[in-house]
Design a protein around this motif. Sequence first.
Motif, PDB file in Angstrom:
ATOM      1  N   ILE A  92     -13.382  -0.318 -25.480  1.00 25.64           N
ATOM      2  CA  ILE A  92     -12.365   0.657 -25.883  1.00 25.64           C
ATOM      3  C   ILE A  92     -11.315  -0.111 -26.667  1.00 25.64           C
ATOM      4  N   HIS A  93     -11.356  -0.006 -27.975  1.00 24.74           N
ATOM      5  CA  HIS A  93     -10.447  -0.764 -28.828  1.00 24.74           C
ATOM      6  C   HIS A  93      -9.044  -0.165 -28.841  1.00 24.74           C
ATOM      7  N   ALA A  94      -8.966   1.147 -28.677  1.00 24.95           N
ATOM      8  CA  ALA A  94      -7.676   1.852 -28.612  1.00 24.95           C
ATOM      9  C   ALA A  94      -7.969   3.218 -28.020  1.00 24.95           C
ATOM     10  N   THR A  95      -6.940   3.918 -27.558  1.00 29.01           N
ATOM     11  CA  THR A  95      -7.146   5.255 -27.019  1.00 29.01           C
ATOM     12  C   THR A  95      -6.396   6.289 -27.856  1.00 29.01           C
ATOM     13  N   GLU A  96      -6.927   7.496 -27.855  1.00 32.14           N
ATOM     14  CA  GLU A  96      -6.283   8.575 -28.594  1.00 32.14           C
ATOM     15  C   GLU A  96      -4.903   8.877 -28.008  1.00 32.14           C
ATOM     16  N   ALA A  97      -4.786   8.825 -26.686  1.00 32.63           N
ATOM     17  CA  ALA A  97      -3.486   9.070 -26.053  1.00 32.63           C
ATOM     18  C   ALA A  97      -2.486   7.990 -26.443  1.00 32.63           C
ATOM     19  N   GLY A  98      -2.938   6.742 -26.483  1.00 30.08           N
ATOM     20  CA  GLY A  98      -2.047   5.660 -26.874  1.00 30.08           C
ATOM     21  C   GLY A  98      -1.564   5.797 -28.304  1.00 30.08           C
ATOM     22  N   ARG A  99      -2.469   6.180 -29.186  1.00 27.31           N
ATOM     23  CA  ARG A  99      -2.088   6.348 -30.588  1.00 27.31           C
ATOM     24  C   ARG A  99      -1.008   7.411 -30.753  1.00 27.31           C
ATOM     25  N   HIS A 100      -1.010   8.399 -29.865  1.00 24.97           N
ATOM     26  CA  HIS A 100      -0.055   9.504 -29.957  1.00 24.97           C
ATOM     27  C   HIS A 100       1.035   9.407 -28.904  1.00 24.97           C
ATOM     28  N   GLN A 101       1.282   8.182 -28.427  1.00 27.00           N
ATOM     29  CA  GLN A 101       2.367   7.943 -27.478  1.00 27.00           C
ATOM     30  C   GLN A 101       2.243   8.808 -26.227  1.00 27.00           C
ATOM     31  N   GLY A 102       1.021   8.992 -25.765  1.00 27.32           N
ATOM     32  CA  GLY A 102       0.781   9.737 -24.548  1.00 27.32           C
ATOM     33  C   GLY A 102       0.664  11.235 -24.720  1.00 27.32           C
ATOM     34  N   HIS A 103       0.885  11.711 -25.935  1.00 27.09           N
ATOM     35  CA  HIS A 103       0.851  13.157 -26.196  1.00 27.09           C
ATOM     36  C   HIS A 103      -0.414  13.488 -26.973  1.00 27.09           C
ATOM     37  N   LEU A 104      -1.156  14.491 -26.490  1.00 25.64           N
ATOM     38  CA  LEU A 104      -2.375  14.930 -27.170  1.00 25.64           C
ATOM     39  C   LEU A 104      -2.112  16.335 -27.711  1.00 25.64           C
ATOM     40  N   PRO A 105      -1.633  16.438 -28.953  1.00 20.12           N
ATOM     41  CA  PRO A 105      -1.075  17.706 -29.440  1.00 20.12           C
ATOM     42  C   PRO A 105      -2.086  18.785 -29.782  1.00 20.12           C
ATOM     43  N   HIS A 106      -3.320  18.418 -30.125  1.00 23.99           N
ATOM     44  CA  HIS A 106      -4.267  19.405 -30.627  1.00 23.99           C
ATOM     45  C   HIS A 106      -5.593  19.311 -29.858  1.00 23.99           C
ATOM     46  N   PRO A 107      -6.391  20.377 -29.896  1.00 19.17           N
ATOM     47  CA  PRO A 107      -7.724  20.306 -29.278  1.00 19.17           C
ATOM     48  C   PRO A 107      -8.543  19.131 -29.798  1.00 19.17           C
ATOM     49  N   HIS A 108      -8.408  18.826 -31.072  1.00 21.76           N
ATOM     50  CA  HIS A 108      -9.095  17.675 -31.671  1.00 21.76           C
ATOM     51  C   HIS A 108      -8.780  16.399 -30.889  1.00 21.76           C
ATOM     52  N   ASN A 109      -7.491  16.141 -30.639  1.00 21.08           N
ATOM     53  CA  ASN A 109      -7.083  14.935 -29.923  1.00 21.08           C
ATOM     54  C   ASN A 109      -7.561  14.958 -28.477  1.00 21.08           C
ATOM     55  N   ARG A 110      -7.484  16.122 -27.867  1.00 23.06           N
ATOM     56  CA  ARG A 110      -7.899  16.228 -26.465  1.00 23.06           C
ATOM     57  C   ARG A 110      -9.414  16.034 -26.329  1.00 23.06           C
ATOM     58  N   THR A 111     -10.162  16.474 -27.324  1.00 21.31           N
ATOM     59  CA  THR A 111     -11.615  16.271 -27.284  1.00 21.31           C
ATOM     60  C   THR A 111     -11.951  14.790 -27.384  1.00 21.31           C
ATOM     61  N   ILE A 112     -11.285  14.080 -28.285  1.00 24.13           N
ATOM     62  CA  ILE A 112     -11.522  12.639 -28.419  1.00 24.13           C
ATOM     63  C   ILE A 112     -11.166  11.934 -27.112  1.00 24.13           C
ATOM     64  N   ASP A 113     -10.056  12.318 -26.517  1.00 26.43           N
ATOM     65  CA  ASP A 113      -9.657  11.754 -25.236  1.00 26.43           C
ATOM     66  C   ASP A 113     -10.746  11.992 -24.181  1.00 26.43           C
ATOM     67  N   GLY A 114     -11.338  13.187 -24.198  1.00 27.84           N
ATOM     68  CA  GLY A 114     -12.402  13.488 -23.251  1.00 27.84           C
ATOM     69  C   GLY A 114     -13.641  12.642 -23.477  1.00 27.84           C
ATOM     70  N   VAL A 115     -13.985  12.400 -24.739  1.00 21.65           N
ATOM     71  CA  VAL A 115     -15.146  11.551 -25.044  1.00 21.65           C
ATOM     72  C   VAL A 115     -14.875  10.113 -24.604  1.00 21.65           C
ATOM     73  N   GLU A 116     -13.658   9.637 -24.836  1.00 24.61           N
ATOM     74  CA  GLU A 116     -13.303   8.286 -24.380  1.00 24.61           C
ATOM     75  C   GLU A 116     -13.418   8.173 -22.862  1.00 24.61           C
ATOM     76  N   ARG A 117     -12.972   9.208 -22.158  1.00 22.58           N
ATOM     77  CA  ARG A 117     -13.066   9.218 -20.705  1.00 22.58           C
ATOM     78  C   ARG A 117     -14.542   9.189 -20.262  1.00 22.58           C
TER      79      ARG A 117
END
Length: 422
Positions: free
Chosen positions: A125-150
């Motif tokens: 895991i080189h970086a996380t979507e949540a980290g890139r957005h300072q802990g905020h996942l504003p859109h379904p797109h971001n939340r989906t990526i976060d789910g795939v990372e999980r």
Amino acid sequence: MKILMLSWEYPPALVGGLGRHVHALATSLATAGHAVTVVTRQAPGAPADEVADGVRVVRATPDPVGLPMDPANLLPWALAFNHALTRAALGAGGGHDVVHAHDWLVAHAAMTVHEAAGTPLVATIHATEAGRHQGHLPHPHNRTIDGVERWLSASAARVIVCSDYMRAEVSRQFDVPADGIDVVANGVEALRWQARPRAVAAARARFAPAGAPLVSFAGRLVYEKGVQHAVAAVPRLRLRHPGLRLVVAGDGPHRAALQAQAAELGVADAVDFTGFLGGHDLPALMAASDCYVVPSIYEPFGMVALEAAAAGTPVAVAATGGLAEIVEPGGTGVQFPPGDPDGLADAVSSLLLDTDYARALARRARRRVRDEFNWPAIAARTAAVYAAAAGPAPQARPAESPAQPPAEPAGRPGRLQEAGRA
């Protein structure tokens, strides 16, 4: 050991630092005697199947209906890419001891190969979507990526991260036990960053008038890289250091906004946006600079700071993420609070005003890069993670007391079951 790596970028298809990382790791593992196959995306003019630098590289032929790679919504492209990547990976032959997935963009293909062949899965895991957005996942797109990372993190036998900071982030964000995460720092090809004196002199003449201080940055022009704070510091730096120039090497979606910011601050003539610099141009720029600045808001590791150190350049970095771990303030560089243009200006000025101090920091930093962040050592640590992933499954922990329910097994299957219930 026979290793199958999956990566969405690999030379000559490069977007950021991940492709360089995978290339250096793969070739270093091959040099150490491992059989390495990298499966990646197609690149114009590159062979579909070749052996380069001791590594077999298989490039996936995309499906006939191509989808655009839209940075604002990568999901459609990533799904189609994973279909092609899976086809190429399964066609590359079997018998691998481990499959190594680099980030969420290859997760679906990695999972398919892992399950189809029963090959142990390691995920970096080189970086996380949540980290890139300072802990905020504003859109379904971001939340989906976060789910795939999980999903990828929960499915892997071992997870690799590049810093203690990232270890804590992945453990917290994805509920991965810390003892299932291995910290393996990124490596640096030190010789690649040794620019020739003639190239350094040419870069100096190109980017700064004679006698003017030169500060540089290189990276993708995105919010989390914090370039806006470096630009905001230029007026104050120019007051202290007349004629100072800031060179911003790289491209990205924030380039136009950064150029507009420089114009609004009245320093458009002092900030040079070069676009992407490749080949020998970037090492020459770094070596020609009086200071290299890394103003990131979010930075899992900060490899570019080590690359600048390898070039012999004094570095000033934001005290965040992995940067705070790899740059020792007053020892191998200077630090400043992230998101603080005044602090950035003070840190850079401390190097520009005391050249002996700056050179001493640069010498120590270059020596540390050579001793601690060389690729053969990084490859050996990664191979040890592979061996652990391919080893026997961990034993279940006994219940803590008869009055309590049995504890969940310590291995990855328990986390997978929990993920399945979520």
